[in-house]
Design a protein around this motif. Structure first.
Motif: not given
Length: 756
Positions: A407-413
């Protein structure tokens, strides 16, 4: 008798000739006035040898005498003839080179019995070399005396016996006496202080005996009574053969220099003190500036966060008000409920960004395929960035995997894409690209790092970033947007997530040409993804499931307890971890799952999980937290983690996944937890016994008889008991007699306990 004397004279002449001191000899027969000279005489003055032997007149002989010396020579000769006896006279003569040289004529006028002068023999001696040496010696003496007098301070020389043989005015001034009073005297003779004289003479003897000079700083009392500091240098005097025949010394009054050095040191100390004060003032000013900047940043943050939260609260409040109206249609009720749910999710995302930039978020890393995840994200980005933006996605030739919080990866992108959208003004093209990188490049002054990484870049052709801003873009609160239009947490979240995941982020930008942000994450092998379980579907009843809830917040605890009861679980709610631990120890078979908050007064959720995992490894543990520095720094230790804020559905899914790992139809777990808990606190002297006893009990456990030993809580936690089931705690003070016959069983496994 005359013949004997003549023979002696000839011998002395020959010796003198051999020594090189005689220029020549003459013999003057006064009765016949015949003046004869030897060959050397004739050669020196350019007279033919034959003429010298034949005889010359006095006039011929003195032709080469310097005109100024002729009269004196004639007078001396006449006086000697008239008087008789020895003759000696010095005068200048011209030699063959045309130069005049000083010579000395030594002779003797011999008279007869009647007193008549008969003979006048003699020799000529060379005085030029002797005069040159004497003149050079005189010049050297004058030069040495001039240098001594011109040298500041004290200059002196002493002989081997320590007698003063030379001294300048400075020496006389230091001693306080005239040279006549100390020249030729030792220090003991002319100094008034016997101890001082003995000290000086001892030093002088040591220098002349060892041949090693010395330089010292010493305090000397002047004739005026004042004390001065002198720098004294003393060296031995040697002759041409290297033999020491005395010493020479100099002393310079360095009192003024010493005082100046002390003054300079004191000045430097004062200056350093002032510099320190200035630095302290500057640091204080910098701290005040940083504090002001921090307050400004906090104001900016609060403005942006308050703006966003007020918008969210407006939606929630308005939706709740509308839901309270009677006669609301089902469509509108569902619309307002969806609005509340969506708004809560947006609020949770905002708090997640706040934690991300501080790197205080509790990550839940898991392996996933990057390209697959990005394809799903691109669909979402298309709706977020608007119809004016085209998103191009270029994936790696083969699927690559990372181990990170999805989820943090998605938020970063998402954050990078939104920034790119703003940079191109909502119209243009954004390019996403993934590839495998053989390490991290040099970023922000850090050296390159080798390793396997997956790179994800987000590029735009927008306005770019000025060079003076590149160093600040990842700082918290940094934003170029107006107050209230953004929090400045987007890139900070990306930076914090990358760092916390073991990666990094780089940026390349040129004003007017666009920017490219590249996110680097550690690469994970594909095999880590293959074994992942799918979500557990909850198809069975929860009536036999019992959950212990540990939550210090009354509202949250009541909410969680109500949800789980509604889902069919049997629940027990406590507000302290210590109380939960005591309940599990008292009734180890009562609970299947422990659901605990992380941050609580006293014992926290992490420590509770440690102890329960050690004593009851079959017991399922679930932690929940909205923020915890312990979780951020240490991770979740392979425990399930439910992020706050969570919904009823989130809690239901997490509970279902936890209890699905154990089955109530499996009596083994409950039977293992029901076994007798035995305590054993091994002291250092009992560790070997503990290891052997533990091995025996482990084999008994494997055989279905009993538990096994954890040698101290720390060792057991570090070892994690290698995923074994129940670990019994054993204490010698509570170990009863029936267990002792089991001790010989340790030989079954020997020393293998450490390998478990």
């Amino acid at each position: 008798m005359d013949e004997i004397r003549t023979l002696d004279d000839r011998e002395r002449v020959q010796l003198a000739l051999a020594a090189g001191a005689i220029i020549g000899t003459w013999f003057w027969d006064l009765k016949t006035d015949r003046f004869t000279i030897d060959e050397q005489f004739a050669e020196v003055f350019g007279i033919a040898a034959s003429r010298g032997r034949a005889g010359l007149s006095l006039e011929q002989v003195i032709q080469t005498v310097h005109p100024d010396d002729k009269a004196g020579l004639v007078f001396a000769i006449e006086t000697a003839i008239a008087r008789g006896g020895p003759y000696a006279h010095q005068y200048r003569v011209r030699r063959l080179d045309g130069q005049y040289y000083w010579i000395k004529a030594n002779g003797r006028v011999e008279k007869g019995v009647d007193g008549e002068p008969l003979r006048f023999p003699g020799v000529l001696l060379d005085l030029e070399r002797r005069r040159s040496i004497a003149a050079e010696r005189d010049r050297a003496h004058i030069l040495a005396r001039t240098i001594m007098e011109a040298t500041p301070g004290v200059v002196f020389a002493k002989d081997r016996q320590g007698r003063m043989i030379a001294a300048n005015r400075g020496t006389a001034q230091l001693i306080g006496k005239s040279p006549a009073e100390f020249l030729g005297q030792t220090d003991a003779d002319f100094l008034d202080d016997p101890e001082r004289a003995a000290f000086i003479m001892a030093n002088d003897r040591r220098i002349m005996e060892t041949g090693i000079g010395e330089q010292i700083e010493e305090e000397v009392r002047l004739p005026s009574g004042e004390v001065a500091v002198f720098l004294s240098t003393t060296d031995p005097l040697r002759n041409e053969q290297g033999e020491i025949f005395g010493l020479v010394g100099t002393s310079i009054d360095i009192t003024a220099r010493r005082t100046a050095e002390q003054d300079r040191k004191a000045l430097n100390e004062r200056l350093q003190h002032r510099v320190d004060e200035a630095i302290a003032e500057r640091e204080k000013a910098e701290d005040a500036l940083r504090q002001a900047q921090k307050m400004e940043a906090i104001g900016q943050l609060t403005g942006g966060v308050a703006h966003d939260f007020n918008n969210l609260l407006t939606i929630i409040g308005s939706s709740v008000d509308l839901l309270r109206r009677p006669g609301l249609s089902e469509d509108r009720r569902e619309r307002y409920l969806n609005a509340v749910v969506d708004t809560v999710q947006r609020a949770a995302k905002l708090t997640g960004q706040l934690l991300a930039f501080a790197r205080r978020q509790a990550l839940a890393p898991e392996p996933f395929a990057v390209s697959t995840k990005l394809r799903n994200v691109v669909e979402l980005l298309q709706s977020v960035t608007g119809s004016g933006v085209t998103i191009d996605f270029e994936s790696a030739p083969e699927e690559v995997f990372v181990h990170a919080d999805m989820s943090q990866f998605e938020t970063a992108i998402m954050n990078l894409a939104i920034n790119a959208r703003d940079a191109i003004g909502g119209n243009g093209r954004i390019r996403l690209r993934t590839w495998c990188a053989d390490g991290l490049p040099a970023l922000r002054g850090h050296p390159p790092v080798s390793g396997d990484f997956v790179a994800v870049s987000v590029a735009d052709e927008g306005v770019g970033i000025p060079a003076d801003s590149l160093s600040s873009i990842f700082e918290p609160f940094y934003t170029t947007k107006e107050v209230g239009k953004g929090t400045g947490l987007g890139l900070s979240q990306v930076f914090g997530f990358a760092k916390q995941s073991g990666g990094d982020i780089g940026v390349v930008s040129e004003p007017g040409a666009g920017s490219t942000f590249t996110l680097y994450l550690p690469r994970a092998p594909a095999s880590t993804v293959a074994g992942q379980d799918t979500d557990h579907e909850q198809t069975e009843s929860h009536e036999e499931r019992s959950i212990l809830i540990v939550e210090d917040n009354v509202e949250v605890g009541h909410f969680a307890n109500q949800i789980l009861e509604d889902l069919g679980y049997r629940t027990r709610w406590v507000t302290r971890a210590e109380e939960a631990l005591a309940l599990v120890e008292q009734t180890p078979t009562e609970f299947d799952i422990v659901f605990s908050d992380v941050v609580m007064p006293g014992m926290g959720g992490i420590e509770l999980a440690r102890r329960l995992r050690m004593s009851h490894p079959d017991l399922q543990l679930v932690l929940t937290s909205g923020y915890s520095h312990v979780l951020a720094e240490e991770g979740v230790h392979d425990l399930k983690l439910l992020h706050k804020p969570y919904t009823a559905n989130d809690l239901a899914r997490c509970s279902a996944a936890s209890h699905a790992m154990t089955s109530p139809s499996d009596p083994a777990a409950r039977q293992r937890r029901a076994r007798l808990p035995i305590r054993f606190n091994a002291a250092s002297g009992e560790r070997t016994l503990a290891r052997h006893l533990g091995t025996a009990l482990l084999w008994l456990y494997i055989g279905g008889i009993g538990g096994y030993v954890a040698i101290g809580c720390d060792d057991a936690w570090r070892a994690g008991l290698r995923g074994r089931s129940l670990a019994a705690h054993v204490a010698l003070d509570t170990l009863h007699a029936p267990w002792w016959p089991l001790l010989p069983l340790y030989s079954i496994a020997g020393e293998r306990f450490d390998e478990l």
